[in-house]
Write a protein that holds these residues in place. Structure first.
Motif, PDB file in Angstrom:
ATOM      1  N   PRO A  75      -8.184  -1.043   2.090  1.00 57.15           N
ATOM      2  CA  PRO A  75      -8.109   0.128   1.214  1.00 57.15           C
ATOM      3  C   PRO A  75      -8.491   1.429   1.898  1.00 57.15           C
ATOM      4  O   PRO A  75      -8.265   2.515   1.349  1.00 57.15           O
ATOM      5  CB  PRO A  75      -9.104  -0.214   0.095  1.00 57.15           C
ATOM      6  N   ASN A 112      -7.638   2.130   5.289  1.00 58.97           N
ATOM      7  CA  ASN A 112      -6.711   2.415   6.384  1.00 58.97           C
ATOM      8  C   ASN A 112      -5.382   1.754   6.079  1.00 58.97           C
ATOM      9  O   ASN A 112      -5.296   0.522   6.048  1.00 58.97           O
ATOM     10  CB  ASN A 112      -7.281   1.912   7.710  1.00 58.97           C
ATOM     11  N   ASP A 113      -4.350   2.539   5.845  1.00 55.43           N
ATOM     12  CA  ASP A 113      -3.056   2.005   5.440  1.00 55.43           C
ATOM     13  C   ASP A 113      -2.318   1.263   6.556  1.00 55.43           C
ATOM     14  O   ASP A 113      -1.252   0.697   6.316  1.00 55.43           O
ATOM     15  CB  ASP A 113      -2.151   3.139   4.926  1.00 55.43           C
ATOM     16  N   GLU A 114      -2.879   1.240   7.751  1.00 59.21           N
ATOM     17  CA  GLU A 114      -2.217   0.558   8.863  1.00 59.21           C
ATOM     18  C   GLU A 114      -2.971  -0.699   9.307  1.00 59.21           C
ATOM     19  O   GLU A 114      -2.671  -1.275  10.350  1.00 59.21           O
ATOM     20  CB  GLU A 114      -2.059   1.529  10.042  1.00 59.21           C
ATOM     21  N   TRP A 142      -4.082  -5.590   2.360  1.00 51.17           N
ATOM     22  CA  TRP A 142      -4.192  -4.320   3.078  1.00 51.17           C
ATOM     23  C   TRP A 142      -5.599  -3.752   2.929  1.00 51.17           C
ATOM     24  O   TRP A 142      -6.208  -3.845   1.865  1.00 51.17           O
ATOM     25  CB  TRP A 142      -3.191  -3.310   2.547  1.00 51.17           C
ATOM     26  N   ASN A 145       0.863  -1.176   0.000  1.00 48.90           N
ATOM     27  CA  ASN A 145       0.000   0.000   0.000  1.00 48.90           C
ATOM     28  C   ASN A 145       0.908   1.237   0.000  1.00 48.90           C
ATOM     29  O   ASN A 145       2.131   1.098  -0.105  1.00 48.90           O
ATOM     30  CB  ASN A 145      -0.971  -0.034   1.191  1.00 48.90           C
ATOM     31  N   PRO A 146       0.382   2.448   0.082  1.00 52.28           N
ATOM     32  CA  PRO A 146       1.259   3.624   0.000  1.00 52.28           C
ATOM     33  C   PRO A 146       2.284   3.756   1.121  1.00 52.28           C
ATOM     34  O   PRO A 146       3.209   4.571   1.016  1.00 52.28           O
ATOM     35  CB  PRO A 146       0.260   4.790   0.044  1.00 52.28           C
ATOM     36  N   LYS A 147       2.167   2.981   2.205  1.00 46.97           N
ATOM     37  CA  LYS A 147       3.090   3.103   3.326  1.00 46.97           C
ATOM     38  C   LYS A 147       3.966   1.882   3.551  1.00 46.97           C
ATOM     39  O   LYS A 147       5.139   2.012   3.909  1.00 46.97           O
ATOM     40  CB  LYS A 147       2.316   3.386   4.628  1.00 46.97           C
TER      41      LYS A 147
END
Length: 285
Positions: free
Chosen positions: A92, A94-96, A90, A44-46
């Motif tokens: 979509p 919440n990146d955590e 992951w 994901n982005p993180k």
């Protein structure tokens, strides 16, 4: 009698990629060797998550995207499952938040610290129990929060409310054999599935009904995959009877088959995005 050498023409014949430098790669990751057809990673982005080898249960790494280079073997993992982890996805929204399915027949949802792991994570936020055999497919709903799909080797698809740990829908009569993969459409009203019986199905999970079905989408005995595209069409990859890789585009509303192509490839991966898809293939050595 003359023999003429046939050379397949390709505009990509003399195109070569530039290898990425080692300091921009992730090295020394012991990727899981479990016998299951999966990508074994999610991004994901993180963070980048990778399912890894673990003794006494299942585990996966969660690395910040910036942490490239050689990964220490003592790097902390997410290790709450009692059996090998088969799939991860992951959230979509919440990146955590990440979900995992395992051979221990459970689905677990994890909260990853904002800056990544500093110690092993063993306590999930939620444990979802409903499958009787190993869980090999995990897919978050693309638009609704806290809605998660899981599919297991019991040929059952479950839709969960993660917030309350309750089953929303149980679909246990639509797949007579092993489910290879599941893919939501863009708004989450339908999902498509590829099954070992060589059929591709489009299912309405709220009504628990079969919207469309294509039997023998690919006639080969090897596993196939199906994904929804943004325009509602279904893209599949599988094999012919001669073990040639086949790619097909289906329109479930108008024409059953729009286009099919074959190529002598033995391995491939499908990666959908909101607007397109990516196919990565490799020839047998």
């Amino acid at each position: 009698m003359s023999f003429r050498k046939v050379v397949r023409q390709s505009k990509f014949r003399h195109v070569f990629g530039q290898p990425v430098k080692n300091d921009q790669c992730y090295e020394d990751i012991r990727v899981s060797r479990v016998t299951w057809d999966s990508t074994f990673c999610a991004v994901n982005p993180k963070f980048l998550a990778v399912i890894v080898e673990a003794s006494g249960g299942g585990a996966f790494l969660v690395l910040p995207l910036s942490k490239t280079g050689r990964i220490d073997k003592a790097y902390p993992t997410v290790c709450g499952h009692t059996g090998p982890v088969l799939d991860i996805d992951w959230c979509p929204h919440n990146d955590e938040v990440i979900a995992s399915g395992s051979e221990d027949c459970t689905v677990m949802v994890w909260q990853i610290p904002e800056n990544g792991l500093t110690s092993p994570l063993t306590e999930p936020v939620v444990v979802l129990e409903g499958h009787t055999k190993r869980v090999g497919i995990i897919a978050w709903h693309p638009t609704a929060r806290n809605v998660l799909l899981s599919a297991g080797c019991d040929n059952v698809v479950l839709i969960w409310n993660v917030g309350t740990a309750e089953e929303l829908y149980r679909l246990d009569s639509l797949h007579p054999d092993l489910i290879y993969n599941v893919s939501w459409n863009r708004n989450g009203s339908l999902f498509c599935s590829a099954c070992k019986d060589k059929s591709v199905r489009i299912i309405d999970p709220r009504r628990g009904t079969l919207v469309a079905e294509r039997e023998k989408a690919h006639e080969g005995a090897r596993p196939m995959r199906a994904i929804f595209l943004a325009d509602g069409k279904v893209f599949t990859t599988g094999f012919s009877r001669m073990s040639e890789r086949q790619l097909a585009l289906w329109d479930p509303v108008t024409s059953p088959l729009l286009q099919k192509a074959s190529q002598p490839c033995t391995r491939s991966a499908l990666t959908p995005s909101p607007l397109c898809f990516c196919i990565v293939t490799s020839r047998a050595p």
